[in-house]
Scaffold this active site. Structure first.
Site, PDB file in Angstrom:
ATOM      1  N   HIS A 117       0.849  -1.189   0.000  1.00  0.00           N
ATOM      2  CA  HIS A 117       0.000   0.000   0.000  1.00  0.00           C
ATOM      3  C   HIS A 117       0.884   1.238   0.000  1.00  0.00           C
ATOM      4  O   HIS A 117       1.796   1.352   0.815  1.00  0.00           O
ATOM      5  CB  HIS A 117      -0.899   0.023   1.248  1.00  0.00           C
ATOM      6  CG  HIS A 117      -2.165  -0.748   1.077  1.00  0.00           C
ATOM      7  ND1 HIS A 117      -3.357  -0.367   1.647  1.00  0.00           N
ATOM      8  CD2 HIS A 117      -2.428  -1.868   0.373  1.00  0.00           C
ATOM      9  CE1 HIS A 117      -4.303  -1.230   1.311  1.00  0.00           C
ATOM     10  NE2 HIS A 117      -3.759  -2.158   0.547  1.00  0.00           N
TER      11      HIS A 117
ATOM     12  N   TYR B  37      -9.794   6.486   6.748  1.00  0.00           N
ATOM     13  CA  TYR B  37     -10.072   6.930   8.112  1.00  0.00           C
ATOM     14  C   TYR B  37     -11.086   8.067   8.011  1.00  0.00           C
ATOM     15  O   TYR B  37     -10.791   9.096   7.397  1.00  0.00           O
ATOM     16  CB  TYR B  37      -8.808   7.443   8.795  1.00  0.00           C
ATOM     17  CG  TYR B  37      -7.733   6.409   9.046  1.00  0.00           C
ATOM     18  CD1 TYR B  37      -7.566   5.857  10.309  1.00  0.00           C
ATOM     19  CD2 TYR B  37      -6.863   6.017   8.034  1.00  0.00           C
ATOM     20  CE1 TYR B  37      -6.560   4.927  10.555  1.00  0.00           C
ATOM     21  CE2 TYR B  37      -5.858   5.081   8.262  1.00  0.00           C
ATOM     22  CZ  TYR B  37      -5.712   4.543   9.529  1.00  0.00           C
ATOM     23  OH  TYR B  37      -4.724   3.615   9.766  1.00  0.00           O
TER      24      TYR B  37
ATOM     25  N   PRO C 260      -5.252   1.985  18.146  1.00  0.00           N
ATOM     26  CA  PRO C 260      -5.002   1.373  16.836  1.00  0.00           C
ATOM     27  C   PRO C 260      -4.980   2.357  15.682  1.00  0.00           C
ATOM     28  O   PRO C 260      -4.594   1.983  14.573  1.00  0.00           O
ATOM     29  CB  PRO C 260      -6.149   0.360  16.696  1.00  0.00           C
ATOM     30  CG  PRO C 260      -7.221   0.866  17.608  1.00  0.00           C
ATOM     31  CD  PRO C 260      -6.519   1.524  18.746  1.00  0.00           C
TER      32      PRO C 260
ATOM     33  N   LYS D  29       0.173   1.140  14.797  1.00  0.00           N
ATOM     34  CA  LYS D  29       1.542   1.128  15.308  1.00  0.00           C
ATOM     35  C   LYS D  29       1.849   0.004  16.293  1.00  0.00           C
ATOM     36  O   LYS D  29       3.010  -0.224  16.615  1.00  0.00           O
ATOM     37  CB  LYS D  29       1.842   2.476  15.988  1.00  0.00           C
ATOM     38  CG  LYS D  29       1.937   3.634  15.024  1.00  0.00           C
ATOM     39  CD  LYS D  29       3.036   3.408  14.029  1.00  0.00           C
ATOM     40  CE  LYS D  29       2.921   4.309  12.823  1.00  0.00           C
ATOM     41  NZ  LYS D  29       3.778   3.864  11.720  1.00  0.00           N
TER      42      LYS D  29
ATOM     43  N   TYR E   9       3.541   7.326   9.281  1.00  0.00           N
ATOM     44  CA  TYR E   9       2.705   6.178   8.916  1.00  0.00           C
ATOM     45  C   TYR E   9       3.559   5.011   8.432  1.00  0.00           C
ATOM     46  O   TYR E   9       3.315   3.855   8.797  1.00  0.00           O
ATOM     47  CB  TYR E   9       1.706   6.593   7.850  1.00  0.00           C
ATOM     48  CG  TYR E   9       0.624   5.576   7.585  1.00  0.00           C
ATOM     49  CD1 TYR E   9      -0.439   5.429   8.470  1.00  0.00           C
ATOM     50  CD2 TYR E   9       0.657   4.765   6.459  1.00  0.00           C
ATOM     51  CE1 TYR E   9      -1.441   4.504   8.233  1.00  0.00           C
ATOM     52  CE2 TYR E   9      -0.340   3.838   6.205  1.00  0.00           C
ATOM     53  CZ  TYR E   9      -1.380   3.706   7.099  1.00  0.00           C
ATOM     54  OH  TYR E   9      -2.372   2.775   6.863  1.00  0.00           O
TER      55      TYR E   9
END
Length: 393
Positions: A76, A204, A296, A300, A388
């Site tokens: 991704h 998100y 979450p 991580k 990220y």
């Protein structure tokens, strides 16, 4: 009667952190025994996250335990932040030159388990009443019971990879340890279903009804979450109601692509930020959830455990191979520096994308202003992307 066994490193906890550490040490010929309170089937039954940073995939590559990861993992190079009609793409590949890989934590654990016996990694499952002793000395030992027999395991070091509720952290005196904690007033209601994901990247979403996340474990298995009160009764959320709410919170575009199906697993997970310092006391080291928990948001948890293991395995290998004690002495400080940066990122993303009880108009405008800034600033998107994909070790 008590049986006695000796090893160089005793690892408490047979989840992915303990298994990964054990394999890295065995690769260098170091004697290791893992003790795990649960059965192997129970460990594999834990449903966890599945977005892997390069730190973890590189360690699996180093071990040669990555055939299924290469075949089934989904690279991704981005994800989305959604707020109403605003959809912000964080193109991590373009911004950082790196990617993450979607591959379930359960599958990582299975891969590490499957080759353990062939590689000489001893794992004792269903080890009850694990107790750590003499951790402030150079000769620590632990005891456990199995099948009605008491066992003693002597080691040079003990590594606690036994999660938040395990005995390792509790063995460190209160006078030594310090806890930092933030408990969030909501949880995540998650559903796992054998349906294709609604989008090829994670979404998100910040919605007036609360946060939602669209993610996946594979091209045919999806994982979705919604924010709910921390004391919510899961019985109030039959599958149809949950799918309906996901469609509302994720927005019409995602809803149009959403395939519904029966839940394989459904649960509510509370959210907390937690750090225990130090991560080493005497001959005991903490790694993973035994030392820190992150919400979450940002994925991580497993990745932070992997960076702990990278630091700790290097320190222990240097100790046993050359007598170098610097890595052992500096482990806690080095690991905690990365822990706090990951805690900051997870807290920041959680604060940005959730609706908190008591949020007023000013708080909401701050979220909107921050998202507007991210949408218009390459530097802001780069900062998010760098965190990220994982900061350098």
């Amino acid at each position: 009667m008590t049986t006695v066994q000796k090893t160089q490193v005793a690892i408490v906890g047979g989840g992915p952190a303990g298994l990964l550490l054990g394999h890295l040490l065995r690769l260098e010929g170091i004697e290791v025994v893992i003790v795990e309170r649960a059965s192997a089937d129970y460990v594999l039954g834990r449903i966890r996250a599945g977005v892997l940073e390069a730190t973890l995939t590189d360690l699996l590559h180093k071990l040669g335990i990555n055939e299924r990861l290469k075949a089934e993992g989904l690279p991704h190079d981005g994800f989305y932040l959604a707020d109403g009609e605003k959809l912000i793409h964080i193109n991590v590949g373009e911004l950082t030159g790196k990617t993450v890989t979607v591959y379930g934590q359960t599958e990582v654990t299975r891969d590490l388990m499957d080759v353990a016996e062939a590689r000489g990694l001893q794992i004792v499952y269903e080890a009850g009443d694990v107790t750590l002793n003499d951790i402030e000395s150079d000769t620590p030992w632990l005891t456990y019971s199995r099948d009605g027999v008491e066992h003693r395991l002597d080691a040079r070091f003990i590594c606690g990879c036994d999660g938040f509720h395990g005995p390792s952290r509790k063995a460190i005196p209160d006078s030594v340890g310090r806890v930092y904690e933030k408990v969030y007033p909501f949880g995540w209601l998650g559903i796992l279903a054998d349906v294709p994901p609604c989008h090829h990247e994670l979404i998100y979403a910040n919605h007036p009804n609360g946060f939602a996340l669209a993610s996946m474990r594979s091209e045919t298995r999806s994982r979705y979450y919604i924010q709910v009160p921390v004391d919510e009764d899961i019985a109030l959320w039959p599958d149809d109601r949950l799918w309906d709410e996901l469609a509302v919170r994720l927005g019409p575009e995602a809803a149009a692509r959403m395939t519904r199906g029966p839940a394989i697993e459904k649960s509510i997970a509370p959210l907390r930020s937690f750090v225990f310092e130090p991560m080493r006391h005497g001959s005991l080291f903490l790694a993973g959830d035994s030392a820190h928990i992150v919400p979450p948001t940002g994925a991580k948890g497993l990745n932070l455990a992997a960076s702990d293991v990278a630091y700790l395995s290097d320190a222990l290998i240097r100790f046993f191979k050359s007598g170098d004690e610097d890595g052992v002495a500096g482990y806690s400080e080095k690991a905690l520096a990365r822990v706090w940066k990951s805690e900051r990122f997870s807290w920041q993303l959680t604060t940005l994308m959730h609706r908190f009880p008591g949020t007023d108009a000013f708080d909401r405008r701050m979220q909107q202003a921050e998202l507007d800034y991210i949408a218009g600033s390459r530097s802001a998107r780069t900062a998010i992307a760098e965190n990220y994909v994982g900061l350098p070790l």
